[in-house]
Design an enzyme around this catalytic site. Structure first.
Site, PDB file in Angstrom:
ATOM      1  N   ARG A  68       8.143  37.539   8.069  1.00 37.23           N
ATOM      2  CA  ARG A  68       9.223  36.795   8.745  1.00 37.23           C
ATOM      3  C   ARG A  68      10.186  36.194   7.730  1.00 37.23           C
ATOM      4  O   ARG A  68       9.776  35.605   6.734  1.00 37.23           O
ATOM      5  CB  ARG A  68       8.552  35.702   9.570  1.00 37.23           C
ATOM      6  CG  ARG A  68       9.462  34.919  10.441  1.00 37.23           C
ATOM      7  CD  ARG A  68       8.677  34.212  11.503  1.00 37.23           C
ATOM      8  NE  ARG A  68       8.059  32.984  11.024  1.00 37.23           N
ATOM      9  CZ  ARG A  68       7.568  32.052  11.833  1.00 37.23           C
ATOM     10  NH1 ARG A  68       7.600  32.218  13.138  1.00 37.23           N
ATOM     11  NH2 ARG A  68       7.027  30.973  11.341  1.00 37.23           N
ATOM     12  N   ARG A 107      -3.088  27.922   7.754  1.00 37.75           N
ATOM     13  CA  ARG A 107      -2.578  27.488   9.070  1.00 37.75           C
ATOM     14  C   ARG A 107      -3.473  28.033  10.194  1.00 37.75           C
ATOM     15  O   ARG A 107      -3.722  27.355  11.191  1.00 37.75           O
ATOM     16  CB  ARG A 107      -1.132  27.964   9.258  1.00 37.75           C
ATOM     17  CG  ARG A 107      -0.151  27.203   8.368  1.00 37.75           C
ATOM     18  CD  ARG A 107       1.193  27.893   8.314  1.00 37.75           C
ATOM     19  NE  ARG A 107       1.934  27.818   9.555  1.00 37.75           N
ATOM     20  CZ  ARG A 107       2.967  28.609   9.854  1.00 37.75           C
ATOM     21  NH1 ARG A 107       3.360  29.525   9.001  1.00 37.75           N
ATOM     22  NH2 ARG A 107       3.594  28.475  10.996  1.00 37.75           N
ATOM     23  N   ARG A 129       9.913  31.194   4.691  1.00 36.11           N
ATOM     24  CA  ARG A 129       9.412  29.818   4.704  1.00 36.11           C
ATOM     25  C   ARG A 129       8.204  29.732   3.786  1.00 36.11           C
ATOM     26  O   ARG A 129       7.377  30.634   3.769  1.00 36.11           O
ATOM     27  CB  ARG A 129       8.987  29.446   6.128  1.00 36.11           C
ATOM     28  CG  ARG A 129      10.114  28.919   6.973  1.00 36.11           C
ATOM     29  CD  ARG A 129       9.756  28.878   8.432  1.00 36.11           C
ATOM     30  NE  ARG A 129       8.462  28.242   8.708  1.00 36.11           N
ATOM     31  CZ  ARG A 129       7.993  28.055   9.939  1.00 36.11           C
ATOM     32  NH1 ARG A 129       8.716  28.434  10.976  1.00 36.11           N
ATOM     33  NH2 ARG A 129       6.837  27.490  10.133  1.00 36.11           N
ATOM     34  N   LYS A 144       5.672  31.482  20.345  1.00 37.40           N
ATOM     35  CA  LYS A 144       5.967  30.286  21.142  1.00 37.40           C
ATOM     36  C   LYS A 144       7.452  29.925  21.055  1.00 37.40           C
ATOM     37  O   LYS A 144       8.092  29.648  22.063  1.00 37.40           O
ATOM     38  CB  LYS A 144       5.159  29.061  20.657  1.00 37.40           C
ATOM     39  CG  LYS A 144       3.653  29.225  20.750  1.00 37.40           C
ATOM     40  CD  LYS A 144       2.928  27.932  20.398  1.00 37.40           C
ATOM     41  CE  LYS A 144       3.142  27.456  18.975  1.00 37.40           C
ATOM     42  NZ  LYS A 144       2.561  28.322  17.941  1.00 37.40           N
ATOM     43  N   ARG A 171      -1.045  19.474  18.991  1.00 37.30           N
ATOM     44  CA  ARG A 171      -1.781  20.424  18.165  1.00 37.30           C
ATOM     45  C   ARG A 171      -3.183  19.916  17.819  1.00 37.30           C
ATOM     46  O   ARG A 171      -3.907  20.599  17.107  1.00 37.30           O
ATOM     47  CB  ARG A 171      -1.013  20.597  16.865  1.00 37.30           C
ATOM     48  CG  ARG A 171      -0.727  22.056  16.503  1.00 37.30           C
ATOM     49  CD  ARG A 171       0.362  22.021  15.534  1.00 37.30           C
ATOM     50  NE  ARG A 171       0.623  23.101  14.705  1.00 37.30           N
ATOM     51  CZ  ARG A 171       1.815  23.700  14.647  1.00 37.30           C
ATOM     52  NH1 ARG A 171       2.770  23.365  15.495  1.00 37.30           N
ATOM     53  NH2 ARG A 171       2.033  24.617  13.761  1.00 37.30           N
TER      54      ARG A 171
HETATM   55  P1  AMP Z   1       5.430  25.349  13.142  1.00 41.60           P
HETATM   56  O1  AMP Z   1       6.831  25.753  12.874  1.00 41.60           O
HETATM   57  O2  AMP Z   1       5.195  24.921  14.564  1.00 41.60           O
HETATM   58  O3  AMP Z   1       4.427  26.398  12.714  1.00 41.60           O
HETATM   59  O4  AMP Z   1       5.147  24.034  12.269  1.00 41.60           O
HETATM   60  C1  AMP Z   1       5.287  24.059  10.875  1.00 41.60           C
HETATM   61  C2  AMP Z   1       4.442  22.943  10.266  1.00 41.60           C
HETATM   62  O5  AMP Z   1       4.890  21.666  10.741  1.00 41.60           O
HETATM   63  C3  AMP Z   1       2.961  22.996  10.595  1.00 41.60           C
HETATM   64  O6  AMP Z   1       2.235  23.877   9.761  1.00 41.60           O
HETATM   65  C4  AMP Z   1       2.567  21.532  10.375  1.00 41.60           C
HETATM   66  O7  AMP Z   1       2.470  21.225   8.994  1.00 41.60           O
HETATM   67  C5  AMP Z   1       3.777  20.796  10.913  1.00 41.60           C
HETATM   68  N1  AMP Z   1       3.638  20.512  12.365  1.00 41.60           N
HETATM   69  C6  AMP Z   1       4.367  21.028  13.390  1.00 41.60           C
HETATM   70  N2  AMP Z   1       3.951  20.539  14.565  1.00 41.60           N
HETATM   71  C7  AMP Z   1       2.926  19.711  14.297  1.00 41.60           C
HETATM   72  C8  AMP Z   1       2.061  18.920  15.099  1.00 41.60           C
HETATM   73  N3  AMP Z   1       2.152  18.907  16.443  1.00 41.60           N
HETATM   74  N4  AMP Z   1       1.115  18.182  14.478  1.00 41.60           N
HETATM   75  C9  AMP Z   1       1.000  18.171  13.142  1.00 41.60           C
HETATM   76  N5  AMP Z   1       1.757  18.901  12.323  1.00 41.60           N
HETATM   77  C10 AMP Z   1       2.728  19.668  12.889  1.00 41.60           C
END
Ligand code: AMP
Length: 215
Positions: free
Chosen positions: A127, A171, A160, A13, A88
């Site tokens: 990654r 996740r 990360r 994404k 989400r």
């Molecule tokens: P990502 O980089 O999009 O995978 O986001 C990393 C982390 O940020 C996720 O595992 C969540 O803990 C938090 N996060 C990101 N976007 C959201 C969202 N829309 N709602 C809740 N938590 C989020």
């Protein structure tokens, strides 16, 4: 245009949103990137989000909605935006619909990038990213020229915490339980554009453009 990019963690994404934003002029808003910036800056929101993120859990809906609406109301977003990683949960999607309609705005399409769990695991656990400039590398698919060093800015690379294998598994579980229902939610709204996320970055980009001709 206002677009949502949906899909499991590691679907691509972020990569696709960055390319689309460059080509279309839409503002790329990644909830994960915004949260990581809040953490680096040690803001109150960043501190609140930290423990949820490190465990692979979602940050509470009200915090995320307020944060994202704030970014969508910035002047840079008036030409349209690409949401990456948000919404989400169904509650976030409903909250987004209500708040956008209050502002006389709406979503135009939801691109869902589909990738199997095994592929996600392989992609994410390999990654490595630069904490300084956010550039992302992969030990198998796009390794840096020098091991452990960012090609872009020379800063050292790190994995990360939420890309550790057990956190990735959590996740994915969270994705299936809380985010996958959004596929039906947006299909019912007539906005869903499914795209297969396997192939080169260019191939997936092309599939997105075919699925969403206005982009
Ligand atoms: P990502 O980089 O999009 O995978 O986001 C990393 C982390 O940020 C996720 O595992 C969540 O803990 C938090 N996060 C990101 N976007 C959201 C969202 N829309 N709602 C809740 N938590 C989020």
């Amino acid at each position: 245009m206002n677009i949502v990019l949906l899909g499991p963690p590691g679907a691509g994404k972020g990569t696709q949103a960055a390319r689309l934003a460059k080509a279309s002029g839409l503002l790329h808003l990644s909830s994960g990137d915004i949260l990581r910036a809040e953490r680096r800056a040690q803001t109150e929101l960043g501190q609140k989000a930290q423990e949820f993120m490190d465990a692979g859990n979602l940050v509470p809906d009200d915090l995320i909605l307020t944060m994202m609406m704030h970014h969508m109301s910035k002047p840079e977003a008036t030409g349209g935006f690409l949401l990456d990683g948000f919404p989400r949960t169904v509650a976030q999607a409903q909250g987004l619909d209500v708040r956008l309609s209050r502002e006389g705005k709406k979503l135009d399409a939801v691109i869902c990038i589909e990738v199997e769990d095994e592929v996600v695991l392989k992609r994410l656990t390999g990654r490595w990213s630069c904490a300084n400039c956010a550039r992302i590398f992969h030990e198998a698919f796009s390794p840096p020229k020098k091991n452990g060093v960012c090609d872009n800015c020379g800063h050292s690379l790190s994995r990360r915490k939420d890309d550790e294998p057990d956190v990735v598994a959590e996740r994915l579980r969270t994705y299936h339980e809380l985010t996958k229902p959004l596929v039906a939610y947006y299909r019912d709204e007539g906005l869903l554009r499914p795209v297969r996320g396997i192939g080169s970055v260019d191939e997936v980009g092309e599939a997105i453009r075919k699925a969403c001709p206005g982009l």
